[in-house]
Design a protein around this motif. Sequence first.
Motif, PDB file in Angstrom:
ATOM      1  N   GLY A  98     -24.141  17.027 -97.456  1.00 10.22           N
ATOM      2  CA  GLY A  98     -23.847  16.746 -98.844  1.00 10.22           C
ATOM      3  C   GLY A  98     -24.024  18.026 -99.651  1.00 10.22           C
ATOM      4  O   GLY A  98     -23.964  19.129 -99.103  1.00 10.22           O
ATOM      5  N   ALA A  99     -24.285  17.874-100.949  1.00 16.44           N
ATOM      6  CA  ALA A  99     -24.454  19.035-101.820  1.00 16.44           C
ATOM      7  C   ALA A  99     -25.651  19.887-101.381  1.00 16.44           C
ATOM      8  O   ALA A  99     -25.572  21.113-101.342  1.00 16.44           O
ATOM      9  CB  ALA A  99     -24.626  18.584-103.261  1.00 16.44           C
ATOM     10  N   THR A 100     -26.752  19.230-101.045  1.00 16.57           N
ATOM     11  CA  THR A 100     -27.961  19.959-100.643  1.00 16.57           C
ATOM     12  C   THR A 100     -28.610  19.383 -99.390  1.00 16.57           C
ATOM     13  O   THR A 100     -29.392  20.058 -98.735  1.00 16.57           O
ATOM     14  CB  THR A 100     -29.023  19.927-101.756  1.00 16.57           C
ATOM     15  OG1 THR A 100     -29.361  18.572-102.041  1.00 16.57           O
ATOM     16  CG2 THR A 100     -28.528  20.619-103.009  1.00 16.57           C
ATOM     17  N   THR A 101     -28.279  18.129 -99.056  1.00 20.01           N
ATOM     18  CA  THR A 101     -28.952  17.411 -97.972  1.00 20.01           C
ATOM     19  C   THR A 101     -27.977  17.019 -96.876  1.00 20.01           C
ATOM     20  O   THR A 101     -26.868  16.574 -97.158  1.00 20.01           O
ATOM     21  CB  THR A 101     -29.622  16.135 -98.523  1.00 20.01           C
ATOM     22  OG1 THR A 101     -30.517  16.513 -99.575  1.00 20.01           O
ATOM     23  CG2 THR A 101     -30.399  15.400 -97.457  1.00 20.01           C
ATOM     24  N   ALA A 102     -28.415  17.161 -95.633  1.00 22.50           N
ATOM     25  CA  ALA A 102     -27.623  16.722 -94.483  1.00 22.50           C
ATOM     26  C   ALA A 102     -28.266  15.469 -93.903  1.00 22.50           C
ATOM     27  O   ALA A 102     -29.490  15.381 -93.809  1.00 22.50           O
ATOM     28  CB  ALA A 102     -27.576  17.816 -93.422  1.00 22.50           C
ATOM     29  N   HIS A 103     -27.439  14.499 -93.554  1.00 25.97           N
ATOM     30  CA  HIS A 103     -27.920  13.302 -92.868  1.00 25.97           C
ATOM     31  C   HIS A 103     -27.558  13.460 -91.399  1.00 25.97           C
ATOM     32  O   HIS A 103     -26.388  13.566 -91.042  1.00 25.97           O
ATOM     33  CB  HIS A 103     -27.295  12.038 -93.465  1.00 25.97           C
ATOM     34  CG  HIS A 103     -27.836  11.742 -94.820  1.00 25.97           C
ATOM     35  ND1 HIS A 103     -27.214  12.168 -95.970  1.00 25.97           N
ATOM     36  CD2 HIS A 103     -28.958  11.102 -95.203  1.00 25.97           C
ATOM     37  CE1 HIS A 103     -27.924  11.785 -97.007  1.00 25.97           C
ATOM     38  NE2 HIS A 103     -28.994  11.142 -96.576  1.00 25.97           N
ATOM     39  N   VAL A 104     -28.601  13.503 -90.569  1.00 32.23           N
ATOM     40  CA  VAL A 104     -28.437  13.742 -89.137  1.00 32.23           C
ATOM     41  C   VAL A 104     -28.726  12.445 -88.405  1.00 32.23           C
ATOM     42  O   VAL A 104     -29.805  11.867 -88.542  1.00 32.23           O
ATOM     43  CB  VAL A 104     -29.409  14.849 -88.663  1.00 32.23           C
ATOM     44  CG1 VAL A 104     -29.217  15.124 -87.180  1.00 32.23           C
ATOM     45  CG2 VAL A 104     -29.229  16.109 -89.480  1.00 32.23           C
ATOM     46  N   ARG A 105     -27.769  11.973 -87.618  1.00 32.20           N
ATOM     47  CA  ARG A 105     -27.937  10.753 -86.835  1.00 32.20           C
ATOM     48  C   ARG A 105     -28.176  11.138 -85.388  1.00 32.20           C
ATOM     49  O   ARG A 105     -27.401  11.886 -84.802  1.00 32.20           O
ATOM     50  CB  ARG A 105     -26.708   9.862 -86.970  1.00 32.20           C
ATOM     51  CG  ARG A 105     -26.511   9.394 -88.416  1.00 32.20           C
ATOM     52  CD  ARG A 105     -25.308   8.502 -88.575  1.00 32.20           C
ATOM     53  NE  ARG A 105     -25.499   7.352 -87.705  1.00 32.20           N
ATOM     54  CZ  ARG A 105     -24.516   6.642 -87.194  1.00 32.20           C
ATOM     55  NH1 ARG A 105     -23.269   6.929 -87.448  1.00 32.20           N
ATOM     56  NH2 ARG A 105     -24.776   5.617 -86.411  1.00 32.20           N
ATOM     57  N   ILE A 106     -29.290  10.612 -84.819  1.00 31.80           N
ATOM     58  CA  ILE A 106     -29.675  10.909 -83.437  1.00 31.80           C
ATOM     59  C   ILE A 106     -29.755   9.608 -82.655  1.00 31.80           C
ATOM     60  O   ILE A 106     -30.466   8.685 -83.055  1.00 31.80           O
ATOM     61  CB  ILE A 106     -31.040  11.632 -83.393  1.00 31.80           C
ATOM     62  CG1 ILE A 106     -30.988  12.919 -84.227  1.00 31.80           C
ATOM     63  CG2 ILE A 106     -31.442  11.942 -81.953  1.00 31.80           C
ATOM     64  CD1 ILE A 106     -32.336  13.584 -84.402  1.00 31.80           C
ATOM     65  N   ASP A 107     -29.008   9.544 -81.547  1.00 38.18           N
ATOM     66  CA  ASP A 107     -29.033   8.370 -80.666  1.00 38.18           C
ATOM     67  C   ASP A 107     -30.190   8.527 -79.688  1.00 38.18           C
ATOM     68  O   ASP A 107     -30.239   9.481 -78.922  1.00 38.18           O
ATOM     69  CB  ASP A 107     -27.719   8.251 -79.909  1.00 38.18           C
ATOM     70  CG  ASP A 107     -27.652   7.009 -79.037  1.00 38.18           C
ATOM     71  OD1 ASP A 107     -28.657   6.695 -78.359  1.00 38.18           O
ATOM     72  OD2 ASP A 107     -26.610   6.353 -79.020  1.00 38.18           O
ATOM     73  N   ILE A 108     -31.099   7.568 -79.744  1.00 39.60           N
ATOM     74  CA  ILE A 108     -32.269   7.579 -78.867  1.00 39.60           C
ATOM     75  C   ILE A 108     -32.198   6.327 -78.003  1.00 39.60           C
ATOM     76  O   ILE A 108     -32.621   5.254 -78.416  1.00 39.60           O
ATOM     77  CB  ILE A 108     -33.569   7.609 -79.688  1.00 39.60           C
ATOM     78  CG1 ILE A 108     -33.566   8.856 -80.561  1.00 39.60           C
ATOM     79  CG2 ILE A 108     -34.796   7.570 -78.786  1.00 39.60           C
ATOM     80  CD1 ILE A 108     -34.562   8.851 -81.659  1.00 39.60           C
ATOM     81  N   GLY A 109     -31.576   6.457 -76.861  1.00 37.08           N
ATOM     82  CA  GLY A 109     -31.474   5.326 -75.940  1.00 37.08           C
ATOM     83  C   GLY A 109     -30.765   4.109 -76.512  1.00 37.08           C
ATOM     84  O   GLY A 109     -31.183   2.988 -76.273  1.00 37.08           O
ATOM     85  N   GLY A 110     -29.726   4.317 -77.279  1.00 41.28           N
ATOM     86  CA  GLY A 110     -28.952   3.212 -77.835  1.00 41.28           C
ATOM     87  C   GLY A 110     -29.343   2.833 -79.253  1.00 41.28           C
ATOM     88  O   GLY A 110     -28.623   2.085 -79.908  1.00 41.28           O
ATOM     89  N   GLN A 111     -30.440   3.339 -79.744  1.00 40.75           N
ATOM     90  CA  GLN A 111     -30.850   3.131 -81.135  1.00 40.75           C
ATOM     91  C   GLN A 111     -30.604   4.432 -81.891  1.00 40.75           C
ATOM     92  O   GLN A 111     -30.889   5.514 -81.379  1.00 40.75           O
ATOM     93  CB  GLN A 111     -32.337   2.765 -81.224  1.00 40.75           C
ATOM     94  CG  GLN A 111     -32.691   1.458 -80.566  1.00 40.75           C
ATOM     95  CD  GLN A 111     -32.087   0.270 -81.291  1.00 40.75           C
ATOM     96  OE1 GLN A 111     -32.090   0.201 -82.507  1.00 40.75           O
ATOM     97  NE2 GLN A 111     -31.539  -0.663 -80.535  1.00 40.75           N
ATOM     98  N   VAL A 112     -30.076   4.314 -83.105  1.00 42.89           N
ATOM     99  CA  VAL A 112     -29.775   5.513 -83.883  1.00 42.89           C
ATOM    100  C   VAL A 112     -30.798   5.678 -85.000  1.00 42.89           C
ATOM    101  O   VAL A 112     -31.062   4.744 -85.757  1.00 42.89           O
ATOM    102  CB  VAL A 112     -28.346   5.460 -84.462  1.00 42.89           C
ATOM    103  CG1 VAL A 112     -28.074   6.674 -85.336  1.00 42.89           C
ATOM    104  CG2 VAL A 112     -27.326   5.387 -83.333  1.00 42.89           C
TER     105      VAL A 112
END
Length: 68
Positions: free
Chosen positions: A19-33
């Motif tokens: 985004g403007a200042t913040t990144a949203h990082v999605r991490i898959d951990i064994g099928g759960q994000v």
Amino acid sequence: MRISARNALKGKVVDVKKGATTAHVRIDIGGQVVTAAITNESAEELGLAPGKTAYAIVKASSVMVGVD
């Protein structure tokens, strides 16, 4: 990597949305994000990109537990 947090969950980055200042990082951990909000600068310094291995590190003074 050595850290004091007890909860380090290894997974794969599935998405990085800046985004403007913040990144949203999605991490898959064994099928759960797990989604983390970090600065764009941190995301760039860490080289985060889909498919890269990363850790979701949880550090809190309290952890709540719930059941159905």
